[in-house]
Scaffold this motif. Structure first.
Motif, PDB file in Angstrom:
ATOM      1  N   SER A   1       0.851  -1.196   0.000  1.00  0.00           N
ATOM      2  CA  SER A   1       0.000   0.000   0.000  1.00  0.00           C
ATOM      3  C   SER A   1       0.888   1.249   0.000  1.00  0.00           C
ATOM      4  CB  SER A   1      -0.923  -0.004   1.212  1.00  0.00           C
ATOM      5  OG  SER A   1      -0.421   0.848   2.201  1.00  0.00           O
ATOM      6  N   VAL A   2       0.518   2.228  -0.792  1.00  0.00           N
ATOM      7  CA  VAL A   2       1.317   3.444  -0.937  1.00  0.00           C
ATOM      8  C   VAL A   2       0.685   4.592  -0.171  1.00  0.00           C
ATOM      9  CG1 VAL A   2       2.138   5.157  -2.569  1.00  0.00           C
ATOM     10  CG2 VAL A   2       2.234   2.745  -3.163  1.00  0.00           C
ATOM     11  N   ILE A   3      -0.630   4.719  -0.338  1.00  0.00           N
ATOM     12  CA  ILE A   3      -1.349   5.775   0.376  1.00  0.00           C
ATOM     13  C   ILE A   3      -2.438   5.106   1.196  1.00  0.00           C
ATOM     14  CG2 ILE A   3      -2.856   7.776   0.125  1.00  0.00           C
ATOM     15  CD1 ILE A   3      -1.281   8.225  -2.577  1.00  0.00           C
ATOM     16  N   HIS A   4      -2.507   5.475   2.457  1.00  0.00           N
ATOM     17  CA  HIS A   4      -3.456   4.811   3.324  1.00  0.00           C
ATOM     18  C   HIS A   4      -4.127   5.855   4.224  1.00  0.00           C
ATOM     19  CE1 HIS A   4      -5.176   1.466   5.478  1.00  0.00           C
ATOM     20  NE2 HIS A   4      -4.864   2.082   6.616  1.00  0.00           N
ATOM     21  N   ALA A   5      -5.464   6.009   4.076  1.00  0.00           N
ATOM     22  CA  ALA A   5      -6.198   6.985   4.889  1.00  0.00           C
ATOM     23  C   ALA A   5      -7.197   6.264   5.768  1.00  0.00           C
ATOM     24  CB  ALA A   5      -6.929   7.971   3.980  1.00  0.00           C
ATOM     25  N   GLU A   6      -7.288   6.712   7.023  1.00  0.00           N
ATOM     26  CA  GLU A   6      -8.255   6.113   7.949  1.00  0.00           C
ATOM     27  C   GLU A   6      -9.009   7.208   8.673  1.00  0.00           C
ATOM     28  OE1 GLU A   6      -7.134   2.914  10.920  1.00  0.00           O
ATOM     29  OE2 GLU A   6      -5.889   2.377   9.191  1.00  0.00           O
ATOM     30  N   LYS A   7     -10.352   7.150   8.586  1.00  0.00           N
ATOM     31  CA  LYS A   7     -11.213   8.117   9.286  1.00  0.00           C
ATOM     32  C   LYS A   7     -10.726   9.549   9.085  1.00  0.00           C
ATOM     33  CE  LYS A   7     -14.241   5.743  12.035  1.00  0.00           C
ATOM     34  NZ  LYS A   7     -15.090   5.502  10.886  1.00  0.00           N
ATOM     35  N   LEU A   8     -10.334   9.882   7.841  1.00  0.00           N
ATOM     36  CA  LEU A   8      -9.768  11.191   7.571  1.00  0.00           C
ATOM     37  C   LEU A   8     -10.881  12.242   7.503  1.00  0.00           C
ATOM     38  CD1 LEU A   8      -6.900  12.300   6.849  1.00  0.00           C
ATOM     39  CD2 LEU A   8      -7.736  12.421   4.528  1.00  0.00           C
ATOM     40  N   ASN A   9     -10.718  13.318   8.256  1.00  0.00           N
ATOM     41  CA  ASN A   9     -11.698  14.413   8.261  1.00  0.00           C
ATOM     42  C   ASN A   9     -11.002  15.728   8.020  1.00  0.00           C
ATOM     43  OD1 ASN A   9     -14.663  13.825   9.191  1.00  0.00           O
ATOM     44  ND2 ASN A   9     -13.334  12.313  10.199  1.00  0.00           N
ATOM     45  N   LEU A  10     -11.697  16.649   7.312  1.00  0.00           N
ATOM     46  CA  LEU A  10     -11.157  17.994   7.133  1.00  0.00           C
ATOM     47  C   LEU A  10     -12.318  18.976   7.177  1.00  0.00           C
ATOM     48  CD1 LEU A  10      -8.440  19.052   4.578  1.00  0.00           C
ATOM     49  CD2 LEU A  10     -10.070  20.614   5.569  1.00  0.00           C
TER      50      LEU A  10
ATOM     51  N   ASN B   1       3.583   6.524   1.523  1.00  0.00           N
ATOM     52  CA  ASN B   1       4.817   5.730   1.588  1.00  0.00           C
ATOM     53  C   ASN B   1       5.187   5.439   3.030  1.00  0.00           C
ATOM     54  OD1 ASN B   1       5.163   5.504  -1.104  1.00  0.00           O
ATOM     55  ND2 ASN B   1       6.696   7.129  -1.301  1.00  0.00           N
ATOM     56  N   GLY B   2       4.191   5.270   3.892  1.00  0.00           N
ATOM     57  CA  GLY B   2       4.456   4.969   5.279  1.00  0.00           C
ATOM     58  C   GLY B   2       4.864   6.160   6.127  1.00  0.00           C
ATOM     59  N   MET B   3       4.887   7.355   5.517  1.00  0.00           N
ATOM     60  CA  MET B   3       5.282   8.547   6.266  1.00  0.00           C
ATOM     61  C   MET B   3       4.088   9.485   6.381  1.00  0.00           C
ATOM     62  SD  MET B   3       8.883   9.399   4.376  1.00  0.00           S
ATOM     63  CE  MET B   3       8.440   8.990   2.715  1.00  0.00           C
ATOM     64  N   THR B   4       4.228  10.563   7.150  1.00  0.00           N
ATOM     65  CA  THR B   4       3.196  11.591   7.127  1.00  0.00           C
ATOM     66  C   THR B   4       3.311  12.323   5.794  1.00  0.00           C
ATOM     67  OG1 THR B   4       4.607  13.322   7.989  1.00  0.00           O
ATOM     68  CG2 THR B   4       3.463  11.945   9.605  1.00  0.00           C
ATOM     69  N   PRO B   5       2.232  12.978   5.345  1.00  0.00           N
ATOM     70  CA  PRO B   5       2.326  13.710   4.076  1.00  0.00           C
ATOM     71  C   PRO B   5       3.464  14.725   4.061  1.00  0.00           C
ATOM     72  CG  PRO B   5       0.035  13.535   4.740  1.00  0.00           C
ATOM     73  CD  PRO B   5       0.847  12.976   5.864  1.00  0.00           C
ATOM     74  N   GLN B   6       3.703  15.384   5.227  1.00  0.00           N
ATOM     75  CA  GLN B   6       4.764  16.390   5.238  1.00  0.00           C
ATOM     76  C   GLN B   6       6.132  15.748   5.013  1.00  0.00           C
ATOM     77  OE1 GLN B   6       5.147  18.752   8.819  1.00  0.00           O
ATOM     78  NE2 GLN B   6       6.894  19.850   7.959  1.00  0.00           N
ATOM     79  N   GLN B   7       6.362  14.623   5.697  1.00  0.00           N
ATOM     80  CA  GLN B   7       7.636  13.927   5.500  1.00  0.00           C
ATOM     81  C   GLN B   7       7.770  13.465   4.046  1.00  0.00           C
ATOM     82  OE1 GLN B   7       6.972  11.003   8.492  1.00  0.00           O
ATOM     83  NE2 GLN B   7       8.299  11.982  10.008  1.00  0.00           N
ATOM     84  N   ALA B   8       6.634  12.987   3.499  1.00  0.00           N
ATOM     85  CA  ALA B   8       6.665  12.505   2.120  1.00  0.00           C
ATOM     86  C   ALA B   8       6.986  13.643   1.162  1.00  0.00           C
ATOM     87  CB  ALA B   8       5.326  11.884   1.765  1.00  0.00           C
ATOM     88  N   ARG B   9       6.372  14.827   1.431  1.00  0.00           N
ATOM     89  CA  ARG B   9       6.634  15.984   0.567  1.00  0.00           C
ATOM     90  C   ARG B   9       8.106  16.367   0.662  1.00  0.00           C
ATOM     91  NH1 ARG B   9       6.790  21.399   1.523  1.00  0.00           N
ATOM     92  NH2 ARG B   9       5.838  21.261   3.572  1.00  0.00           N
TER      93      ARG B   9
END
Lengths: 288, 278, 260
Positions: free
Chosen positions: C5-14, C70-78
């Motif tokens: 899995s590359v991108i994994h979202a769980e109960k994501l709210n904005l 990629n197993g990181m937070t989006p900020q780390q990935a960016r």
């Protein structure tokens, strides 16, 4: 809005603090020289007090300027030659006359440029070139020459204001009158509207935002023209004359008070046009 | 009288030619020829009317007299040019525009300072700043230093306001793009925001050319050594030697247009990509 | 969470706070994107499809739930430059040539000069703009500009490509052509692609997985695994399978609307 106000006030406050600091630094020398001549020694607090209250300081402190403005506006009769309101009034009258003539000339030129290709091609480059010429340099000559042919007083000064203010209006209006896009112009064509009808019903209304923006610039330029126009008349009357007289006699407080009043006058005039702009554009539904 | 009539006839003829030319195809040559013809017409009309109607030279000298005076007093004109333009206007222009640019970059990182300085800068840019000339002449003396100081004050705010505004010109998407590259502040400033700001920066630089020359000349009205364009204009006006005054005006006009033209040319090279330059 | 899995979202709210109150842009998003997937996000405007893509890219911050890239937070990935992003408009800098634009991310990421030139040449070939490197953006057509912006996103070695309605502003014919090219490119590079669109045929034609979203609050209405083969000529759009998937997408969109 609130955030902006706080930011602006902070900057203004900083400017005032710097001003006081600069006044102290620049006026200090004179105080020290005086003390040395008198053979006395002065403490720092005495020096500071003196720098804030000299008669002819290098840089007057803000409160000195304000009290001078107060003395020469509220406490003097308007008809008095020493009243700043009297001088500001003289400058204002030539400013407004020049502004009116300049705006009319600018609008007329713009209309003829938009309607005649020959005018556009022949005159437009020269209008732009005319602004790279430092016209204020000619101010003394215009005054003297017009005096020589018997025209004096308001009109020569207004001429200089006119020259300075026609340009922003002409250029802004050419842009504004050309603001309607091809589709809108084609629509008028399908109605077989005459050039005059197109001008009144489409071009002029669409040029309004451009007009007011350029009128603001023209007003500011016009005031500069009037002030410079007062310089070579031998410092008789007007804010420019106060500047010149002040610089002859080293009356720095007088120079600064004339300068601040000119600034206030400019701000008020530009704001007035801003109010007019808001009312007009609101009525035309261009402003929400 | 014959002179005047001939001049008017020339004017009518040249205008008719211009109308004809502007109806035709707009070639590069015509675009240059038409305004040139118009300019020549003005000169001929001026010469003809002044000579034909016997206008006194202390009111308006004919162009030929101005040209003759210009040719015979080149050393003086050159000396005045150096004093006013090179020493006064140019040095003030460089210091003023340079420091305004640097300040704009410095306050760029602080939205608070921008919010505060921009309205103040806009306000000051609309003021009759030239009025500060007598004060600066008092502080810096009669020579060119005080003229340069006036120029610095005059060009500073228009330049500051334009640069600050220019730095906000890049759009949201382009800034997001920089973020996806995780570019740092300096990278996005150098690679995105400064290039995007160039049209505004050059607008400020062009406005400042005219202001610089005006500032340097007008400051001389408040005191100068016995050379300089402003000094020459006031003294020659006093002696009613208007041909010399006009010669100085020609110098001022040439210097002003050339200064502006050079900045416009550099702008064309730097911002070749902008829709207004293509 | 599976191995690839590359991108994994769980109960994501904005939730956006605006002047007119709060807007629930994303509500309880659960989604896994696997390596090599071509995932389309489709839905009416306001359904949060672009917002979700921007969350993946760390251009928006979620207010609740978790997401990993990629197993990181989006900020780390960016910050690790894990993805290339293609916007709705090409966003090419008018003062740089096409080659210069593609070099931009490479310069920022500190690639050597030779490496820059090599990669520019490679990706220009990839998007079939080989001979246009020296041109300026305004000298190219809209479709070519968009291709250049895709090349820019491909130029560095990110294995994720995020595309926000990249062909939205182009006409049907150019769009078909670019869709075909994009599929070919995906097959060659084996990247994971997140693709936002509001065109049903485009979504069905391109994707291995279609995420149907509905608005107010933005949420996932349906996730469709495409039965279409990896090899897809344009004619596949007339096949029975294609039309069935399209119908299911349409149903999902309609169901979202009925809630209004």
């Amino acid at each position: 809005m609130m955030k902006n106000l706080i930011a602006v006030l902070t900057v203004v406050f900083a400017i005032i603090v710097i001003w006081y600091g600069a006044a102290f630094m620049m006026n200090k020398q004179w105080t020290l020289d005086q003390a040395e001549r008198a053979g006395t020694t002065v403490t720092t607090s005495e020096v500071f007090k003196d720098t804030m209250a000299q008669e002819r300081p290098q840089l007057p402190a803000p409160h000195q300027v304000i009290s001078e403005i107060w003395k020469t506006t509220v406490e003097k009769k308007i008809t008095s030659k020493r009243s700043l309101i009297y001088h500001a009034g003289i400058t204002l009258s030539s400013t407004s006359l020049g502004f009116l003539m300049g705006s009319l000339l600018g609008i007329t030129l713009a209309i003829s440029i938009v309607h005649s290709r020959a005018m556009d091609l022949s005159v437009m480059p020269w209008i732009i070139a005319s602004q790279t010429i430092p016209i204020l340099a000619v101010a003394p000559m215009i005054i003297v020459v017009l005096n020589a042919v018997g025209i004096s007083g308001l009109v020569p000064k207004a001429m200089i204001s006119m020259y300075l203010s026609f340009f922003p209006v002409a250029v802004g209006m050419v842009k504004g009158l050309r603001a309607p896009d091809t589709m809108q112009l084609d629509l008028m064509k399908t109605y077989r509207a005459s050039a005059w009808q197109t001008l009144i019903k489409l071009r002029l209304p669409s040029s309004m935002p451009y007009l007011f923006t350029s009128l603001k610039i023209a007003m500011a330029a016009s005031l500069v023209g009037a002030i410079i126009g007062e310089l070579p008349t031998g410092a008789v009357a007007g804010l420019g004359a106060r500047l010149l007289a002040g610089s002859y006699y080293g009356q720095t407080i007088q120079i600064w008070s004339a300068l601040i009043s000119a600034a206030v006058l400019a701000a008020v005039l530009v704001m007035l046009i801003g109010v007019l702009q808001n009312i007009t554009l609101k009525r035309m539904g261009m402003l929400r | 009288m014959i002179w005047a009539i001939a001049a008017i006839l020339f004017w009518v003829g040249a205008w008719a030619l211009n109308v004809y030319l502007s109806r035709g195809k707009l070639t590069k040559r015509n675009k240059f020829l038409i305004p040139l013809l118009f300019g020549v017409t003005i000169l001929v009309l001026w010469e003809g009317l002044v000579t034909g109607l016997n206008v006194s030279p202390i009111i308006l000298p004919p162009p030929s007299a101005v040209a003759a005076k210009f040719a015979s007093s080149i050393p003086i004109l050159w000396q005045d040019f150096v004093q006013t333009f090179v020493k006064g206007a140019l040095s003030g222009y460089i210091i003023g525009c340079g420091s305004a640019f640097i300040l704009a970059i410095l306050i760029d990182r602080s939205p608070f300072l921008q919010r505060g300085l921009l309205p103040v800068g806009n306000f000051v840019a609309a003021l009759p700043v030239i009025g500060i000339a007598p004060i600066l002449v008092m502080w810096f003396g009669f020579d060119w230093q005080s003229k340069a100081a006036v120029v610095v004050v005059m060009v500073f705010f228009p330049m500051l306001v334009n640069t600050v505004q220019g730095l906000t010109q890049s759009d949201h998407m382009q800034r997001d793009l920089m973020k996806t590259y995780s570019a740092n502040y300096w990278q996005s400033l150098l690679k995105l925001r400064l290039p995007a700001a160039m049209p505004f920066i050059f607008n400020g630089l062009k406005i400042s050319t005219t202001l610089a020359l005006i500032g340097a000349i007008v400051a001389e009205f408040f005191g100068s050594p016995i050379k300089g364009m402003g000094f020459r204009i006031t003294t020659e006006v006093g002696r009613l030697a208007l041909d010399m005054v006009w010669a100085e005006i020609v110098v001022a006009a040439l210097a002003g247009s050339a200064f502006y033209g050079i900045m416009a040319l550099i702008e064309k090279i730097v911002t070749f990509w902008h829709p207004s330059q293509r | 969470m599976s191995e690839n899995s590359v991108i994994h979202a769980e109960k994501l709210n904005l939730v956006f706070q605006t002047n007119d109150g709060s807007v629930h842009a994303l509500k309880d998003i659960d989604l896994t994107i696997n390596k090599g997937d071509f995932v389309s996000f489709i839905g009416p405007s306001g359904c949060g499809k672009t917002t979700f893509l921007r969350v993946i890219a760390d251009l928006e911050q979620p207010t609740g739930g978790t997401i990993t890239v990629n197993g990181m937070t989006p900020q780390q990935a960016r910050e690790a430059r894990a993805y290339g992003y293609v916007f709705q408009a090409s966003g090419l800098y008018p003062w740089r040539t096409i080659a210069g634009n593609i070099k931009l991310p490479l310069e920022i990421m500190g690639y050597s000069k030779e490496e820059q030139d090599k990669r520019v040449e490679q990706v220009l070939e990839l998007v079939e703009l080989g001979s246009f490197g020296k041109k300026y953006p305004w000298q190219l057509s809209g479709g070519m500009q968009q291709r250049a912006s895709i090349a820019r996103a491909l130029s560095f070695d990110a294995d994720i490509l995020l595309m926000d309605e990249p062909f939205g502003a182009l006409d049907e014919i150019v769009r078909d052509h670019l869709n075909e090219q994009l599929l070919a490119l995906w097959a060659r590079t084996e990247k994971t692609i997140g693709f936002v669109t509001h065109s049903i045929p485009e979504a069905v034609y391109l994707s291995t997985k279609i995420v149907v979203m509905s608005p107010r609050p933005g949420r996932i209405a349906d996730v469709i695994e495409s039965p279409l083969p990896k090899e897809r000529p344009l004619e596949i759009r007339d096949s029975k399978e294609f039309l069935e998937v399209a119908a299911r997408v349409r149903d999902g969109l309609r169901a979202g609307h009925l809630d209004d």
